[in-house]
Enzyme design. Structure first.
Site, PDB file in Angstrom:
ATOM      1  N   ASP A  54       2.497  -1.506 -11.218  1.00 39.19           N
ATOM      2  CA  ASP A  54       2.732  -2.940 -11.034  1.00 39.19           C
ATOM      3  C   ASP A  54       4.200  -3.134 -10.707  1.00 39.19           C
ATOM      4  O   ASP A  54       5.043  -2.330 -11.101  1.00 39.19           O
ATOM      5  CB  ASP A  54       2.363  -3.725 -12.313  1.00 39.19           C
ATOM      6  N   TYR A 173      -3.242 -15.148   3.351  1.00 39.46           N
ATOM      7  CA  TYR A 173      -3.984 -14.402   2.325  1.00 39.46           C
ATOM      8  C   TYR A 173      -5.386 -14.063   2.844  1.00 39.46           C
ATOM      9  O   TYR A 173      -5.834 -12.920   2.753  1.00 39.46           O
ATOM     10  CB  TYR A 173      -4.054 -15.260   1.054  1.00 39.46           C
TER      11      TYR A 173
END
Ligand code: AKB
Length: 357
Positions: A54, A173
């Site tokens: 992450d 997106y």
């Protein structure tokens, strides 16, 4: 920066350097909403190590379910090669992404993270497959944002859409999710098409187009379907909520545990039953007013007002009212666990109340 916790080896292989490497599932975007639920489920399954990646340091809760946690960028080649020096990756859950609202402020960054990041992960998977002579299974969460309808009238006329309809997304997106689906298909079926030494099917690519997802444990950020979960979490905290879409706005939703069950379901299915690489799934398709009515019933005194943001509204109006999940039901046994009422009574209310008490 890299933080590696001591691995609990489940299976090992020997690296060309002679070092033993642990077989692992790699989860990118591990600190996000979906990573939160998925990692706990994968850890409970056992059988291989879990390596989390992450951009930010993970919370101690998620880290404790992982064998190793790497903090860094999915486009950082140095970080990825350090990770591969320690682990043999047998499956990848590539969750890292910038969502639809945030992506419209920084579309090129969204492209970099969502498309280039996905390409990096697919390349990494293909290289792992080649090194070890075995296919790497790859999960890619796509979205209803991959669909795009030009007008509200078209959305209403389209109703419940199937996987191959209305694929003209209006957000970066959505474009990047559609691109990710195509890249996955390419890497599985055609990668290095003309190379003499090409490997057949280095990747086994599986993807789900998720609707809006509601978690009792986390509040989303950066998405456009966020009004559903935001309304519920605000009411549970006694905060008034100004909903940024019209009351009659309708898109499909599901709960986070259903989403995690679906990921595991499609990833554990026999390849021979999967007729597609990308599947729709849906549980319920309420209007924003349906959410508000339940919230006002369950939290007397809650305040919901309608403060429409026309631009975010346009995104919601371009997404389908509902999606047809017949293929997922037929091929790998997808079945929703909830309708809207049971999602509230059986999952959201008990956990959210406990959380904010
Ligand atoms: C978003 O709103 O961007 C996401 C999605 C629907 O994929 N939650």
């Amino acid at each position: 920066m890299t933080t590696a916790m001591s691995p609990t080896p489940s299976a090992t292989s020997r690296h060309t350097s002679g070092r033993q490497r642990t077989t692992a599932a790699l989860v990118t975007g591990a600190g996000g909403e979906m990573g939160h639920g998925l990692i706990q489920t994968l850890a409970a399954e056992g059988g291989r190590a879990i390596v989390a990646l992450d951009i930010r340091e993970l919370s101690s809760e998620i880290r404790s379910s992982c064998d190793a946690a790497f903090a860094g960028d999915i486009c950082d080649e140095g970080l990825l090669s350090r990770l591969l020096a320690q682990y043999e990756i047998s499956e990848i859950y590539h969750l890292a992404a910038l969502l639809s609202t945030r992506g419209e402020f920084v579309p090129e960054t969204a492209h970099q993270v969502n498309v280039v990041g996905t390409l990096n992960m697919l390349k990494l998977a293909a290289e792992e497959a080649r090194t070890h002579g075995r296919t790497v299974r790859f999960f890619f969460p796509s979205s209803i944002a991959a669909y795009g309808m030009a007008t509200l009238a078209q959305k209403r006329a389209a109703g419940r859409v199937a996987e191959n309809q209305c694929l003209e997304p209006i957000t970066m997106y959505g474009c990047s999710k559609l691109a990710g689906e195509h890249l996955g298909r390419y890497y599985e079926r055609h990668y290095r098409l003309l190379a003499k030494d090409r490997m057949e099917k280095p990747i086994d690519f599986r993807s789900i187009r998720f609707p809006g997802i509601i978690s009792a444990d986390t509040v989303p950020s950066g998405g456009t379907s966020d009004y559903g979960p935001e309304m519920i979490h605000a009411a549970a905290q006694g905060r008034p909520y100004g909903c940024f879409v019209r009351a009659d706005s309708r898109i499909p939703f599901m709960t986070m545990p259903e989403a995690v069950t679906a990921i595991v379901g499609v990833m554990r299915a026999e390849k021979s039953v999967l007729q597609r690489q990308v599947y729709n799934i849906s549980s319920f398709a309420p209007s924003a007013q349906d959410f508000a009515s339940l919230v006002l019933r369950e939290f007397p005194g809650a305040i919901v007002t309608w403060e429409v943001d026309e631009k975010r509204q346009a995104i919601i109006d371009s997404w389908p009212e509902d999606i047809d999940d017949a293929a997922a039901r037929a091929d790998w046994g997808w079945k929703p666990q909830h309708d809207l009422a049971s999602a509230f009574s059986g999952y959201l209310l008990p956990r959210i109340r406990a959380r904010y008490e």
